[in-house]
Design a protein around this motif. Structure first.
Motif, PDB file in Angstrom:
ATOM      1  N   ALA A 115      -4.277   0.169  10.754  1.00 28.52           N
ATOM      2  CA  ALA A 115      -2.734   0.289  10.712  1.00 28.52           C
ATOM      3  C   ALA A 115      -2.186  -0.979  10.182  1.00 28.52           C
ATOM      4  O   ALA A 115      -1.308  -0.926   9.375  1.00 28.52           O
ATOM      5  CB  ALA A 115      -2.067   0.544  12.074  1.00 28.52           C
ATOM      6  N   VAL A 175      -3.687  -3.100   8.359  1.00 26.73           N
ATOM      7  CA  VAL A 175      -3.945  -3.130   6.904  1.00 26.73           C
ATOM      8  C   VAL A 175      -3.028  -2.403   5.890  1.00 26.73           C
ATOM      9  O   VAL A 175      -2.445  -2.770   4.991  1.00 26.73           O
ATOM     10  CB  VAL A 175      -5.367  -2.839   6.515  1.00 26.73           C
ATOM     11  CG1 VAL A 175      -5.664  -2.651   4.985  1.00 26.73           C
ATOM     12  CG2 VAL A 175      -6.133  -3.745   6.862  1.00 26.73           C
ATOM     13  N   VAL A 176      -2.677  -1.163   6.584  1.00 22.18           N
ATOM     14  CA  VAL A 176      -1.543  -0.221   5.766  1.00 22.18           C
ATOM     15  C   VAL A 176      -0.151  -0.932   5.508  1.00 22.18           C
ATOM     16  O   VAL A 176       0.489  -1.078   4.506  1.00 22.18           O
ATOM     17  CB  VAL A 176      -1.497   1.295   6.539  1.00 22.18           C
ATOM     18  CG1 VAL A 176      -0.151   1.852   5.935  1.00 22.18           C
ATOM     19  CG2 VAL A 176      -2.649   1.824   6.375  1.00 22.18           C
ATOM     20  N   VAL A 177       0.192  -1.503   6.755  1.00 27.88           N
ATOM     21  CA  VAL A 177       1.506  -2.164   6.845  1.00 27.88           C
ATOM     22  C   VAL A 177       1.609  -3.382   5.834  1.00 27.88           C
ATOM     23  O   VAL A 177       2.324  -3.800   5.003  1.00 27.88           O
ATOM     24  CB  VAL A 177       2.070  -2.482   8.323  1.00 27.88           C
ATOM     25  CG1 VAL A 177       3.166  -3.191   8.210  1.00 27.88           C
ATOM     26  CG2 VAL A 177       2.130  -1.279   8.896  1.00 27.88           C
ATOM     27  N   LEU A 203      -0.738  -4.212   3.286  1.00 31.40           N
ATOM     28  CA  LEU A 203      -0.906  -3.917   2.026  1.00 31.40           C
ATOM     29  C   LEU A 203       0.737  -3.267   1.322  1.00 31.40           C
ATOM     30  O   LEU A 203       0.888  -3.548   0.375  1.00 31.40           O
ATOM     31  CB  LEU A 203      -1.922  -3.006   1.663  1.00 31.40           C
ATOM     32  CG  LEU A 203      -3.206  -3.811   1.818  1.00 31.40           C
ATOM     33  CD1 LEU A 203      -4.387  -2.451   1.714  1.00 31.40           C
ATOM     34  CD2 LEU A 203      -3.367  -4.811   1.022  1.00 31.40           C
ATOM     35  N   GLY A 204       1.261  -2.755   1.976  1.00 30.66           N
ATOM     36  CA  GLY A 204       2.499  -1.990   2.020  1.00 30.66           C
ATOM     37  C   GLY A 204       3.372  -3.139   1.544  1.00 30.66           C
ATOM     38  O   GLY A 204       4.282  -3.156   0.402  1.00 30.66           O
ATOM     39  N   LEU A 205       3.573  -4.013   2.455  1.00 32.54           N
ATOM     40  CA  LEU A 205       4.441  -5.362   2.258  1.00 32.54           C
ATOM     41  C   LEU A 205       4.169  -5.898   0.811  1.00 32.54           C
ATOM     42  O   LEU A 205       4.925  -6.171   0.082  1.00 32.54           O
ATOM     43  CB  LEU A 205       4.270  -6.509   3.412  1.00 32.54           C
ATOM     44  CG  LEU A 205       4.965  -5.995   4.669  1.00 32.54           C
ATOM     45  CD1 LEU A 205       4.611  -7.041   5.640  1.00 32.54           C
ATOM     46  CD2 LEU A 205       6.616  -5.996   4.301  1.00 32.54           C
ATOM     47  N   ILE A 206       2.796  -6.168   0.404  1.00 31.22           N
ATOM     48  CA  ILE A 206       2.346  -6.909  -0.591  1.00 31.22           C
ATOM     49  C   ILE A 206       2.893  -5.799  -1.968  1.00 31.22           C
ATOM     50  O   ILE A 206       3.407  -6.682  -2.789  1.00 31.22           O
ATOM     51  CB  ILE A 206       0.989  -6.975  -0.767  1.00 31.22           C
ATOM     52  CG1 ILE A 206       0.514  -8.222   0.329  1.00 31.22           C
ATOM     53  CG2 ILE A 206       0.532  -7.366  -2.230  1.00 31.22           C
ATOM     54  CD1 ILE A 206      -0.927  -8.265   0.489  1.00 31.22           C
ATOM     55  N   VAL A 207       2.538  -4.620  -1.829  1.00 33.27           N
ATOM     56  CA  VAL A 207       3.249  -3.694  -2.976  1.00 33.27           C
ATOM     57  C   VAL A 207       4.659  -3.731  -2.997  1.00 33.27           C
ATOM     58  O   VAL A 207       5.200  -4.059  -4.235  1.00 33.27           O
ATOM     59  CB  VAL A 207       2.806  -2.264  -2.641  1.00 33.27           C
ATOM     60  CG1 VAL A 207       3.584  -1.310  -3.696  1.00 33.27           C
ATOM     61  CG2 VAL A 207       1.318  -2.164  -2.756  1.00 33.27           C
ATOM     62  N   ALA A 208       5.342  -3.918  -1.959  1.00 36.12           N
ATOM     63  CA  ALA A 208       6.910  -4.150  -1.944  1.00 36.12           C
ATOM     64  C   ALA A 208       7.023  -5.280  -2.678  1.00 36.12           C
ATOM     65  O   ALA A 208       8.120  -5.430  -3.471  1.00 36.12           O
ATOM     66  CB  ALA A 208       7.426  -3.823  -0.549  1.00 36.12           C
ATOM     67  N   GLU A 239       5.512  -6.843  -4.648  1.00 36.30           N
ATOM     68  CA  GLU A 239       5.113  -7.041  -6.087  1.00 36.30           C
ATOM     69  C   GLU A 239       6.220  -6.232  -6.953  1.00 36.30           C
ATOM     70  O   GLU A 239       6.752  -6.620  -8.161  1.00 36.30           O
ATOM     71  CB  GLU A 239       3.562  -6.369  -6.492  1.00 36.30           C
ATOM     72  CG  GLU A 239       3.232  -6.054  -7.832  1.00 36.30           C
ATOM     73  CD  GLU A 239       3.259  -7.231  -8.472  1.00 36.30           C
ATOM     74  OE1 GLU A 239       3.123  -8.336  -7.960  1.00 36.30           O
ATOM     75  OE2 GLU A 239       3.154  -7.189  -9.727  1.00 36.30           O
ATOM     76  N   ARG A 240       6.662  -5.152  -6.239  1.00 36.00           N
ATOM     77  CA  ARG A 240       7.689  -4.222  -6.962  1.00 36.00           C
ATOM     78  C   ARG A 240       9.030  -5.254  -7.157  1.00 36.00           C
ATOM     79  O   ARG A 240       9.694  -4.708  -7.971  1.00 36.00           O
ATOM     80  CB  ARG A 240       7.938  -3.051  -6.080  1.00 36.00           C
ATOM     81  CG  ARG A 240       6.769  -1.940  -6.185  1.00 36.00           C
ATOM     82  CD  ARG A 240       6.907  -0.807  -4.999  1.00 36.00           C
ATOM     83  NE  ARG A 240       8.328  -0.217  -5.432  1.00 36.00           N
ATOM     84  CZ  ARG A 240       8.141   0.912  -5.995  1.00 36.00           C
ATOM     85  NH1 ARG A 240       7.341   1.450  -6.559  1.00 36.00           N
ATOM     86  NH2 ARG A 240       9.382   1.542  -6.595  1.00 36.00           N
ATOM     87  N   MET A 286      -8.684   0.907   0.111  1.00 30.24           N
ATOM     88  CA  MET A 286      -7.252   0.373   0.185  1.00 30.24           C
ATOM     89  C   MET A 286      -6.920  -0.892  -0.595  1.00 30.24           C
ATOM     90  O   MET A 286      -6.110  -1.149  -1.411  1.00 30.24           O
ATOM     91  CB  MET A 286      -6.629   0.709   1.286  1.00 30.24           C
ATOM     92  CG  MET A 286      -5.222   1.300   1.267  1.00 30.24           C
ATOM     93  SD  MET A 286      -4.892   2.066   2.937  1.00 30.24           S
ATOM     94  CE  MET A 286      -5.457   0.789   4.363  1.00 30.24           C
ATOM     95  N   TYR A 327      -3.753  -3.123  -8.364  1.00 26.49           N
ATOM     96  CA  TYR A 327      -2.568  -2.700  -8.486  1.00 26.49           C
ATOM     97  C   TYR A 327      -1.646  -3.978  -8.907  1.00 26.49           C
ATOM     98  O   TYR A 327      -1.000  -4.264  -9.929  1.00 26.49           O
ATOM     99  CB  TYR A 327      -1.565  -2.050  -7.494  1.00 26.49           C
ATOM    100  CG  TYR A 327      -0.110  -1.882  -7.515  1.00 26.49           C
ATOM    101  CD1 TYR A 327       0.331  -0.694  -8.257  1.00 26.49           C
ATOM    102  CD2 TYR A 327       0.627  -2.723  -6.942  1.00 26.49           C
ATOM    103  CE1 TYR A 327       1.460  -0.621  -8.534  1.00 26.49           C
ATOM    104  CE2 TYR A 327       2.073  -2.318  -7.026  1.00 26.49           C
ATOM    105  CZ  TYR A 327       2.676  -1.443  -7.818  1.00 26.49           C
ATOM    106  OH  TYR A 327       3.679  -1.259  -8.015  1.00 26.49           O
ATOM    107  N   LEU A 355      -1.268   5.002  14.074  1.00 33.96           N
ATOM    108  CA  LEU A 355      -1.520   5.492  12.894  1.00 33.96           C
ATOM    109  C   LEU A 355      -0.524   6.036  12.046  1.00 33.96           C
ATOM    110  O   LEU A 355      -0.273   6.023  11.026  1.00 33.96           O
ATOM    111  CB  LEU A 355      -3.108   6.087  12.713  1.00 33.96           C
ATOM    112  CG  LEU A 355      -4.114   5.384  13.181  1.00 33.96           C
ATOM    113  CD1 LEU A 355      -5.553   6.098  13.339  1.00 33.96           C
ATOM    114  CD2 LEU A 355      -4.308   4.157  12.076  1.00 33.96           C
ATOM    115  N   ALA A 371       2.085   3.823  11.272  1.00 30.73           N
ATOM    116  CA  ALA A 371       1.625   2.979  10.161  1.00 30.73           C
ATOM    117  C   ALA A 371       1.676   3.824   8.701  1.00 30.73           C
ATOM    118  O   ALA A 371       1.954   3.179   7.800  1.00 30.73           O
ATOM    119  CB  ALA A 371       0.247   2.330  10.500  1.00 30.73           C
ATOM    120  N   LEU A 412       7.491   1.402   2.571  1.00 31.49           N
ATOM    121  CA  LEU A 412       7.325   0.314   2.024  1.00 31.49           C
ATOM    122  C   LEU A 412       6.995   0.575   0.582  1.00 31.49           C
ATOM    123  O   LEU A 412       7.525  -0.228  -0.447  1.00 31.49           O
ATOM    124  CB  LEU A 412       6.417  -0.703   2.768  1.00 31.49           C
ATOM    125  CG  LEU A 412       6.792  -1.312   3.850  1.00 31.49           C
ATOM    126  CD1 LEU A 412       5.575  -1.807   4.614  1.00 31.49           C
ATOM    127  CD2 LEU A 412       7.706  -2.260   3.778  1.00 31.49           C
TER     128      LEU A 412
END
Lengths: 101, 191
Positions: free
Chosen positions: A72, A74-76, A78-83, A85-86, B67, B74, B149, B152, B159
């Motif tokens: 969980a 890692v998902v958040v 990496l989502g922050l990193i993608v955000a 970058e955008r 991931m 990316y 999960l 998340a 995000l």
């Protein structure tokens, strides 16, 4: 002759210290996340080691829960990193200081 | 035999962890983490925790690392901080913190009396044994992890699909402003 609990705990401690140095010193958020994984895994090793030496399945259950929490996280992260970058922000933890108090 | 496997796996784990924090290229650091995860799975097998070792390979080395590699691909060259200079006090503080933890663990291990393993039956660490404990005594934790999960996954979607990249937005705002200026100047000419 099998290695005792202490040997696993020492390995776990060394891995935790290495991960800590990585989290504190690296400036790329991606590598900080990778170092966090090293720290979580070292804690998992200690949990599984203790579980084996106490003789119950509880330590392994804890390790599985830690794996779920790490996924969980890692998902958040990496989502922050993608955000970031955008939004064309620089991926450097020393420059991302807008949330500093 | 077990000692040899333990030594090799531990050495690989420590070496790959060092590679993770030393490598400048995030891609190579992620591959090093993959080696670290595999070495730790070997250590779990030595501790007779078969199911955790399998979960480690499938969940971590499979899903999580894919991931990571996707995001590194990316982000591309932006992932590397070009000039990774750091203050000396940061380096000293990090090493002091790591050293303090190491000394603490060494002292605790040196005084422990837990060095003889409990004798366990062959089914120790099998999916049946772990699953039975997980789904009876720790069923609350099981449900909480499933909820975590789910949250998340939603956070990842939110995000990942935020507003447009700022450059596109800026371009659009600039065009709108130009059109307004043009309209205003024409209105001025008509008068």
């Amino acid at each position: 002759m099998t290695p005792g609990l202490g040997s696993y705990l020492i390995v776990s401690g060394i891995l935790f210290a290495i991960g800590l140095v990585g989290v504190l010193l690296r400036r790329s958020p991606l590598v900080v996340l990778l170092s966090l994984e090293v720290m979580l895994n070292s804690a998992n090793l200690a949990l599984v080691g203790f579980g084996r030496y106490v003789g119950g399945q509880d330590g392994q259950v804890f390790a599985l829960v830690v794996m779920g929490v790490a996924a969980a996280e890692v998902v958040v992260g990496l989502g922050l990193i993608v955000a970031m970058e955008r939004r064309r922000l620089v991926l450097d933890t020393d420059q991302l200081v807008e949330l500093r108090g | 035999m077990a000692t040899v496997v333990w030594f090799v796996a531990s050495a690989c784990a420590i070496a790959s962890a060092l590679a993770v924090i030393v490598q400048r290229n995030p891609f190579i650091a992620a591959i090093a983490l993959l080696g670290n995860l595999a070495s730790l799975a070997t250590l779990y097998l030595l501790l007779q925790s078969d199911f955790v070792a399998a979960a480690q390979i499938i969940v971590y080395a499979g899903a999580v690392m894919v991931m990571f590699l996707f995001v590194i691909a990316y982000v591309g060259p932006h992932a590397e901080v070009p000039d990774e200079r750091r203050h000396t006090w940061q380096l000293i503080a990090a090493c002091v913190a790591a050293g303090a933890i190491l000394v603490e663990i060494a002292l605790a291990v040196g005084r422990s009396t837990l060095d003889s393993a409990a004798s366990v039956e062959d089914s120790f660490g099998s999916p049946q044994a772990v699953g039975e404990v997980f789904l009876t005594r720790y069923v609350g934790a099981f449900e909480l992890v499933s909820l975590l999960l789910l949250v998340a996954a939603i956070a990842g979607v939110v995000l990942g699909s935020g507003p447009r990249p700022s450059r596109v937005v800026d371009e659009r705002q600039r065009r709108v402003q130009e059109a307004r200026d043009l309209a205003a100047s024409r209105a001025g000419d008509d008068r």
